[in-house]
Design a protein around this motif. Structure first.
Motif, PDB file in Angstrom:
ATOM      1  N   GLY A  99       0.845  -1.196   0.000  1.00 12.73           N
ATOM      2  CA  GLY A  99       0.000   0.000   0.000  1.00 12.73           C
ATOM      3  C   GLY A  99       0.871   1.234   0.000  1.00 12.73           C
ATOM      4  N   PRO A 100       0.278   2.415   0.071  1.00 16.65           N
ATOM      5  CA  PRO A 100       1.071   3.649   0.065  1.00 16.65           C
ATOM      6  C   PRO A 100       2.004   3.730   1.279  1.00 16.65           C
ATOM      7  CG  PRO A 100      -1.267   4.097  -0.292  1.00 16.65           C
ATOM      8  CD  PRO A 100      -1.172   2.673   0.132  1.00 16.65           C
ATOM      9  N   ILE A 101       3.170   4.319   1.080  1.00 15.13           N
ATOM     10  CA  ILE A 101       4.075   4.604   2.196  1.00 15.13           C
ATOM     11  C   ILE A 101       3.524   5.811   2.946  1.00 15.13           C
ATOM     12  CG2 ILE A 101       6.385   5.434   2.768  1.00 15.13           C
ATOM     13  CD1 ILE A 101       7.421   3.672   0.464  1.00 15.13           C
ATOM     14  N   ARG A 102       3.378   5.668   4.270  1.00 11.00           N
ATOM     15  CA  ARG A 102       2.675   6.672   5.061  1.00 11.00           C
ATOM     16  C   ARG A 102       3.590   7.496   5.958  1.00 11.00           C
ATOM     17  NH1 ARG A 102       0.665   1.852   5.942  1.00 11.00           N
ATOM     18  NH2 ARG A 102       1.429   1.880   8.100  1.00 11.00           N
ATOM     19  N   SER A 103       4.715   6.932   6.365  1.00 14.99           N
ATOM     20  CA  SER A 103       5.518   7.575   7.405  1.00 14.99           C
ATOM     21  C   SER A 103       6.257   8.808   6.917  1.00 14.99           C
ATOM     22  CB  SER A 103       6.519   6.570   7.974  1.00 14.99           C
ATOM     23  OG  SER A 103       7.316   6.021   6.936  1.00 14.99           O
ATOM     24  N   ARG A 104       6.642   8.836   5.659  1.00 19.25           N
ATOM     25  CA  ARG A 104       7.374   9.966   5.087  1.00 19.25           C
ATOM     26  C   ARG A 104       6.877  10.206   3.664  1.00 19.25           C
ATOM     27  NH1 ARG A 104       8.691   9.383   9.681  1.00 19.25           N
ATOM     28  NH2 ARG A 104      10.787   9.435  10.613  1.00 19.25           N
ATOM     29  N   VAL A 105       7.045  11.436   3.201  1.00 20.35           N
ATOM     30  CA  VAL A 105       6.868  11.744   1.783  1.00 20.35           C
ATOM     31  C   VAL A 105       8.237  11.585   1.139  1.00 20.35           C
ATOM     32  CG1 VAL A 105       6.223  13.476   0.089  1.00 20.35           C
ATOM     33  CG2 VAL A 105       4.984  13.336   2.264  1.00 20.35           C
ATOM     34  N   ALA A 106       8.322  10.773   0.104  1.00 22.87           N
ATOM     35  CA  ALA A 106       9.632  10.454  -0.466  1.00 22.87           C
ATOM     36  C   ALA A 106       9.579  10.522  -1.988  1.00 22.87           C
ATOM     37  CB  ALA A 106      10.077   9.066  -0.018  1.00 22.87           C
ATOM     38  N   TYR A 107      10.392  11.406  -2.547  1.00 19.27           N
ATOM     39  CA  TYR A 107      10.550  11.526  -3.996  1.00 19.27           C
ATOM     40  C   TYR A 107      11.957  11.055  -4.386  1.00 19.27           C
ATOM     41  CZ  TYR A 107       6.513  14.764  -4.162  1.00 19.27           C
ATOM     42  OH  TYR A 107       5.273  15.353  -4.069  1.00 19.27           O
ATOM     43  N   ALA A 108      12.038  10.327  -5.473  1.00 19.37           N
ATOM     44  CA  ALA A 108      13.319  10.019  -6.106  1.00 19.37           C
ATOM     45  C   ALA A 108      13.478  10.949  -7.299  1.00 19.37           C
ATOM     46  CB  ALA A 108      13.364   8.566  -6.556  1.00 19.37           C
ATOM     47  N   ALA A 109      14.539  11.740  -7.300  1.00 12.75           N
ATOM     48  CA  ALA A 109      14.849  12.541  -8.485  1.00 12.75           C
ATOM     49  C   ALA A 109      15.367  11.586  -9.559  1.00 12.75           C
ATOM     50  CB  ALA A 109      15.889  13.604  -8.146  1.00 12.75           C
ATOM     51  N   GLN A 163       9.079   1.422   4.402  1.00 16.51           N
ATOM     52  CA  GLN A 163       8.056   0.484   4.880  1.00 16.51           C
ATOM     53  C   GLN A 163       8.302   0.130   6.347  1.00 16.51           C
ATOM     54  OE1 GLN A 163       7.363  -2.951   2.140  1.00 16.51           O
ATOM     55  NE2 GLN A 163       8.614  -1.772   0.704  1.00 16.51           N
ATOM     56  N   ALA A 164       9.574  -0.013   6.723  1.00 14.82           N
ATOM     57  CA  ALA A 164       9.894  -0.308   8.124  1.00 14.82           C
ATOM     58  C   ALA A 164       9.479   0.848   9.027  1.00 14.82           C
ATOM     59  CB  ALA A 164      11.386  -0.597   8.264  1.00 14.82           C
ATOM     60  N   LEU A 165       9.693   2.092   8.581  1.00 20.36           N
ATOM     61  CA  LEU A 165       9.248   3.227   9.387  1.00 20.36           C
ATOM     62  C   LEU A 165       7.737   3.247   9.527  1.00 20.36           C
ATOM     63  CD1 LEU A 165      11.438   6.343   8.473  1.00 20.36           C
ATOM     64  CD2 LEU A 165      11.591   4.813  10.443  1.00 20.36           C
ATOM     65  N   ASP A 166       7.033   2.813   8.492  1.00 13.00           N
ATOM     66  CA  ASP A 166       5.572   2.699   8.616  1.00 13.00           C
ATOM     67  C   ASP A 166       5.194   1.791   9.783  1.00 13.00           C
ATOM     68  OD1 ASP A 166       5.179   4.353   6.476  1.00 13.00           O
ATOM     69  OD2 ASP A 166       4.550   2.790   5.075  1.00 13.00           O
ATOM     70  N   ARG A 167       6.018   0.763  10.035  1.00  7.07           N
ATOM     71  CA  ARG A 167       5.769  -0.177  11.139  1.00  7.07           C
ATOM     72  C   ARG A 167       6.452   0.269  12.427  1.00  7.07           C
ATOM     73  NH1 ARG A 167       8.003  -3.422   7.174  1.00  7.07           N
ATOM     74  NH2 ARG A 167       9.775  -3.917   8.547  1.00  7.07           N
ATOM     75  N   GLU A 168       7.118   1.452  12.391  1.00  9.49           N
ATOM     76  CA  GLU A 168       7.902   1.953  13.526  1.00  9.49           C
ATOM     77  C   GLU A 168       8.998   0.968  13.914  1.00  9.49           C
ATOM     78  OE1 GLU A 168       5.236   3.002  16.669  1.00  9.49           O
ATOM     79  OE2 GLU A 168       4.380   4.680  15.553  1.00  9.49           O
ATOM     80  N   ASP A 169       9.574   0.325  12.901  1.00 10.65           N
ATOM     81  CA  ASP A 169      10.617  -0.675  13.099  1.00 10.65           C
ATOM     82  C   ASP A 169      11.957  -0.042  12.719  1.00 10.65           C
ATOM     83  OD1 ASP A 169      12.283  -2.828  13.210  1.00 10.65           O
ATOM     84  OD2 ASP A 169      11.117  -4.124  11.889  1.00 10.65           O
ATOM     85  N   VAL A 170      12.563   0.660  13.666  1.00  4.44           N
ATOM     86  CA  VAL A 170      13.803   1.385  13.397  1.00  4.44           C
ATOM     87  C   VAL A 170      14.963   0.446  13.058  1.00  4.44           C
ATOM     88  CG1 VAL A 170      15.524   2.950  14.393  1.00  4.44           C
ATOM     89  CG2 VAL A 170      13.089   3.408  14.699  1.00  4.44           C
ATOM     90  N   PRO A 171      15.125  -0.706  13.752  1.00  3.57           N
ATOM     91  CA  PRO A 171      16.225  -1.599  13.363  1.00  3.57           C
ATOM     92  C   PRO A 171      16.144  -2.053  11.908  1.00  3.57           C
ATOM     93  CG  PRO A 171      15.421  -2.200  15.541  1.00  3.57           C
ATOM     94  CD  PRO A 171      14.475  -1.167  15.008  1.00  3.57           C
ATOM     95  N   ALA A 172      14.938  -2.376  11.433  1.00  7.94           N
ATOM     96  CA  ALA A 172      14.802  -2.791  10.040  1.00  7.94           C
ATOM     97  C   ALA A 172      15.070  -1.629   9.091  1.00  7.94           C
ATOM     98  CB  ALA A 172      13.403  -3.362   9.795  1.00  7.94           C
TER      99      ALA A 172
END
Length: 793
Positions: free
Chosen positions: A436-446, A696-705
């Motif tokens: 699904g959409p990434i929710r934790s950050r807005v992320a653009y690739a130039a 995706q890991a930040l979406d799960r609040e999984d900092v180690p991943a």
């Protein structure tokens, strides 16, 4: 919950019990396991193994466990337990690990991996042939003080690093004092049992120096046996035959020359410093002192001017001008952090660079230090070649990454000194796409553009673009949950891609985004203006208005790119306020501002009307504050993490900070207690799969991943964006070519020639170690084509 069985051998010892069982495995169980990418959690289920059943049962009962055994072979035969962990004495480790590998277990063990380099490499080769994952404890890298120190090195705080000095040790009581038993196991002091400070501690110094400052290239060491007799666990006196102190110098391969590091290590020293381990780094611009948990710095401007006069008390308080380095987030137990990453590595194939091959380097340094002591001279530390496929006679190692698949591919690559060396590739990483959409950050690739090498046009004046390959790459980025920042400098805007070509690129990409549902923002600048001194502020305003109008007229969000014409025409901050204010008052939806530093484009020096960066930040903040309803965020590309954080904290509510720092993005996106940066990055074009998994890991609040996915990409990014920084585009396109996203390594404007062949070879190695070569066979074949074209056999 997903269970993973862990055979823990050696938990009756100090390290095995305290750091690995109690503070790592049991702590992971108490937190509910390690989060997995699919939302499940991985929970370790330990079985305690050792020689004394009574001791094992006592430990198990104290911690609510039930599984114990004194039969290692029976445990290894149980398919329900996938991982073998070894914290036994060094002299027994190789035999235990061999049996675990033969049984098909993934293996994680304390350092040193073995007593000799040959044995360590044999274990690495055996694990690769068996197809099992392997890792070694390198806990010092995860200590809060060392992480802060590494951050300072990466941020360039020191200028040119001149020297490193480490002091380690404490008084280890011999065991003959009333009521004061020996502090360490007796085998630590018996050479015949694999004891000795050099073998024990130089494994730590190797990975700490390699990964923080630069590869160790030579060593000079003097060891000592200072306490000749100690008392063992049964109260009996014994001869201490192993070294208990070492005084060493290491030569390191720094980024701009040799760095000398001095380490004093002793189990017979009384502590008069801030901690048991203290490391001082001195550079031309600053110094730092790091301990286990803290780090302090003194900048050049704060350095007191010392005057030698032994006849009067010194009036200078030399500690007064040292400043604490703040935490950049919570710090967990270093052993637990590495355990979590190894468990993720086993369960998902996530990167884990601390493998047996890395562990062999530590053993090698200890062996060479002992040789230096015997020979009383400097000893070179040679690069270790990969273990042979047969696993015999190897003096080989690779420099990080995951375990190789059986029959790992070997390619000969040039080095910076002109020589050629074999390089063994790692098994590819399978990166998961988001559901699904990434929710934790807005992320653009130039995103980069793919040129059309078959077009019979002048590539310097009329950019020939392969539109299908270019749009296909954007679809690839969207499939990973990333937005596309279109027609930016990564697309060679202003360096081969002119406004007519950029306008067509924007038109096609906006249409493709509309058809696929992809997120997109498009660069709007002033590059249709001729590079002449007669350009006025009104000309700049009209140029911005034309390009913003084109983007918004097709339903897009505009990124107001830094303007070379404005940098030439403006006479101060007020001119920038006028031009940007005129444009911002007309936009129909909030835009993204872009502040591109002069390391990317020298023609942008003095942007915002001043060459003083702090004054420029003030002008920028005033503009944003005045027009905050018209601004979605600002991308800052200064490669200065501290200034980005300072600006981030001054932004009005609702205005995003988009990091454009291709050196420090991992730290900046993660953020701290006061906020974080979103992302608009050129490096995300190259590392898109890892970036997606990290977010995706930040979406799960999984900092180690998050860190496990993104940290291995940082050396690659720093290499791609090294000076001259504008040439980074060559590396971006080269990696796309290696991964099969385009059929050739050609660029508009002939920019494929902007980087040397050794630079591209090192990029290949770093991308492989980061898990970013999707198909090793394809990548190796294409690398060989580039080498052959350059006349490299």
């Amino acid at each position: 919950m997903k269970r993973v069985g862990v055979i823990m051998n050696g938990v009756t010892g100090r390290m095995g019990l305290n750091q690995h069982l109690v503070r790592s495995i049991l702590a992971i169980r108490e937190q509910g396991g390690v989060p997995l990418p699919d939302g499940d959690r991985l929970v370790p289920d330990p079985i305690l193994v050792g020689r004394s059943e009574a001791k094992l049962r006592e430990i198990a009962a104290a911690h609510g466990l039930t599984r114990v055994s004194t039969d290692l072979d029976a445990c290894l035969a149980n398919p329900a337990d996938e991982i073998y962990f070894d914290a036994t004495v060094t002299s027994l480790r190789v035999g235990h690990v061999r049996r675990a590998i033969a049984a098909g277990k993934h293996v994680y063990c304390e350092k040193p991996v073995a007593a000799t380099t040959a044995e360590a490499l044999e274990l690495a080769s055996a694990a690769s042939r068996r197809g099992v994952k392997h890792g070694v404890v390198q806990d010092k890298l995860f200590l809060p003080g060392i992480r802060k120190l590494k951050r300072l090195v990466d941020d360039g705080l020191f200028g040119r690093i001149l020297s490193v000095r480490g002091e380690f040790g404490y008084w280890v009581f011999e065991g003959d004092d009333e009521g004061a038993p020996a502090q360490r196991p007796s085998w630590n002091y018996r050479h015949e049992d694999g004891g000795g400070l050099i073998l024990d501690m130089f494994a730590h110094w190797r990975y700490l120096l390699d990964h923080t400052f630069g590869a160790v290239t030579s060593v000079q060491c003097t060891g000592a046996r200072l306490i000749p007799e100690r008392v063992d666990e049964q109260g009996r006196r014994y001869a201490a035959t192993a070294d208990d102190a070492a005084y060493a110098m290491f030569a390191l391969e720094g980024p701009v020359g040799q760095i000398l590091a001095q380490f004093n290590s002793s189990w017979a020293v009384r502590v008069y410093r801030d901690d048991l381990l203290q490391i001082q780094v001195d550079g031309t611009l600053a110094s730092a002192v790091a301990t286990l948990r803290r780090c302090k710095i003194q900048r050049r401007a704060d350095t007191p001017r010392a005057v030698w006069n032994p006849d009067v008390p010194d009036p200078v308080d030399y500690r007064a001008s040292w400043q604490d380095v703040p935490d950049d987030g919570p710090f967990d137990n270093a052993f637990k952090v590495q355990w979590e990453r190894f468990l993720l590595h086993v369960a998902t194939g996530a990167p884990f660079p601390h493998d047996f091959c890395e562990g062999a380097k530590g053993v090698q340094l200890a062996e060479l230090a002992l040789q230096s002591w015997r020979d009383r001279r400097w000893i070179d530390v040679p690069a270790l070649s990969p273990p042979s496929p047969e696993g015999r006679g190897g003096q080989g190692v690779r420099t990080g990454g995951r375990s190789r698949a059986p029959g790992g591919k070997v390619i000969r690559l040039p080095l910076s000194d002109g020589s050629i060396a074999p390089y063994a590739m790692h098994e590819p990483v399978v990166w998961s796409a988001p559901t699904g959409p990434i929710r934790s950050r807005v992320a653009y690739a130039a995103a980069h553009v793919v040129c059309d090498p078959r077009a019979d046009r002048d590539p310097l004046s009329a950019a020939p673009v392969d539109w299908e390959a270019t749009l296909a790459y954007r679809r690839h980025l969207w499939s990973l949950g990333l937005g596309v920042a279109e027609a930016m400098d990564t697309a060679q805007r202003g360096m081969g891609l002119d406004w007519p070509a950029a306008r067509e690129l924007i038109r096609r990409s906006l249409a493709e985004a509309g058809a696929t549902g992809g997120t997109i923002a498009c660069g709007a600048g002033t590059d249709q203006l001729a590079p002449a001194d007669g350009v006025t502020l009104a000309d700049v305003e009209r140029a911005y208005e034309e390009q913003v109008g084109y983007v918004e007229g097709r339903g897009g969000r505009a990124i107001l790119m830094s303007s070379r014409a404005l940098a030439r025409a403006a006479r101060g901050p007020d001119d920038y306020a006028r031009v940007y204010g005129t444009v911002l008052r007309q936009v129909s939806r909030p835009v993204i501002l872009h502040w591109l530093g002069d390391m990317f484009d020298p023609q942008l020096a003095g942007y915002w009307g001043t060459r003083d960066i702090d004054e420029a930040m003030g002008a920028c903040v005033r503009l944003i504050t005045e027009h905050h309803t018209k601004i979605d965020g600002i991308k800052i590309s200064l490669l200065d993490a501290e200034r980005e954080i300072a600006l981030r904290r001054r932004l009005p509510d609702g205005v995003r900070m988009y990091t454009g720092d291709d050196f420090n993005y991992e730290r900046l996106i993660l953020g701290d207690a006061q906020g974080y940066s979103d992302a608009l990055l050129g490096i995300f074009d190259a590392i898109a799969p890892a970036a997606s998994v990290a977010l995706q890991a930040l979406d799960r609040e999984d900092v180690p991943a998050y860190r496990a996915a993104l940290e291995p990409t940082v050396p690659l990014a720093r290499h791609i964006f090294q000076a001259p920084t504008h040439a980074y585009k060559t590396g971006i396109v080269f990696l796309a070519y290696l991964n099969g996203y385009q059929a050739h390594f050609r660029m508009i404007g002939g920019a494929e020639s902007w980087r040397s062949v050794p630079h591209l070879a090192e990029l290949f190695r770093l991308a492989d170690r980061a898990g970013l070569l999707a198909d090793p066979d394809c990548a190796a074949d294409r690398m060989r084509r580039v080498l052959a074209l350059a006349g490299v056999d």
